[in-house]
Design an enzyme around this catalytic site. Sequence first.
Site, PDB file in Angstrom:
ATOM      1  N   TYR A   1     -19.632 -43.239 -94.242  1.00 37.25           N
ATOM      2  CA  TYR A   1     -18.535 -42.636 -94.153  1.00 37.25           C
ATOM      3  C   TYR A   1     -17.407 -42.995 -95.140  1.00 37.25           C
ATOM      4  CZ  TYR A   1     -15.152 -38.985 -92.868  1.00 37.25           C
ATOM      5  OH  TYR A   1     -13.936 -38.278 -93.010  1.00 37.25           O
TER       6      TYR A   1
ATOM      7  N   SER B   1      -9.859 -39.586 -96.624  1.00 38.23           N
ATOM      8  CA  SER B   1      -9.441 -39.952 -95.082  1.00 38.23           C
ATOM      9  C   SER B   1      -8.742 -41.284 -95.137  1.00 38.23           C
ATOM     10  CB  SER B   1     -10.994 -40.075 -94.661  1.00 38.23           C
ATOM     11  OG  SER B   1     -10.945 -40.687 -93.283  1.00 38.23           O
TER      12      SER B   1
END
Length: 263
Positions: free
Chosen positions: A151, A138
């Site tokens: 995350y 990501s």
Amino acid sequence: MTEQAIFITGGGSGIGRATALLFAARGWRVGLADVDAAGLAGTAALLPADMVSTYQMDVRDREAWVTTLDAFTATSGGRLDVLFNNAGIGTGGPLAEADFAEIDRVVAVNLMGALNGARIGYAYLARTPGSCLLNSASASAIYGSAGLVPYSMTKFAVRAMTEGLDGEWAGAGIKVRAIVPSFIDTPLLQSPAGGSNRSIRETVTAAGLELTPVEEVAKAAWSAVHGDRVHTFVGKTAHRMAFAARWMPGKLRQQMRRGRAAK
């Protein structure tokens, strides 16, 4: 030519669904795994029935990994050309207000789930010449993202795993790659942001970060599998963050701070 096969976790929506559509359109057999049975059925309905197999599976369950990969490779003549470690969940908001159970769940799914896929998937990939482990990282793995710390941490770890295994598995003829997409407007981003009343999507956009179409990420997944780059950055935000992290880390730090101030 023998039909090639890709197994995709998180195949019930978002990046997993878009990648399944692209690979199937190019003649690949597709295995889809997800905890969401309805999502799996929705993806499968978009694909040729004779090209897809679905498996309701939790990536945290190691026994399920073995059972599912055995079942899928039985349909593909023993081939596993690509294992796409894509399943992931999100949480956001201030870490000081985060629920410990939610932190544990994010780490278990995003990090341990990917490690499980790599550790267990190795034996299947090693039996297929020219195979590839593809991981989903990501843009939040480029520079630690305020408001998305658990995350972001897991996605940094996925990048580290990709780099380590790229060296470790070279002798076995297995490529290891990661896509590093900008934030995608998928169900994951609609998740509530921890102790905040905002969604993760709102946290991301408040920091001035654009969202990237999921179809662009699927195309990048294809390029990553067939290319030489360990990390494939996808979307304007990811490319800008990668440039800033290397050359203008102070500016990126200020941007993260402005995003939190907009809470």
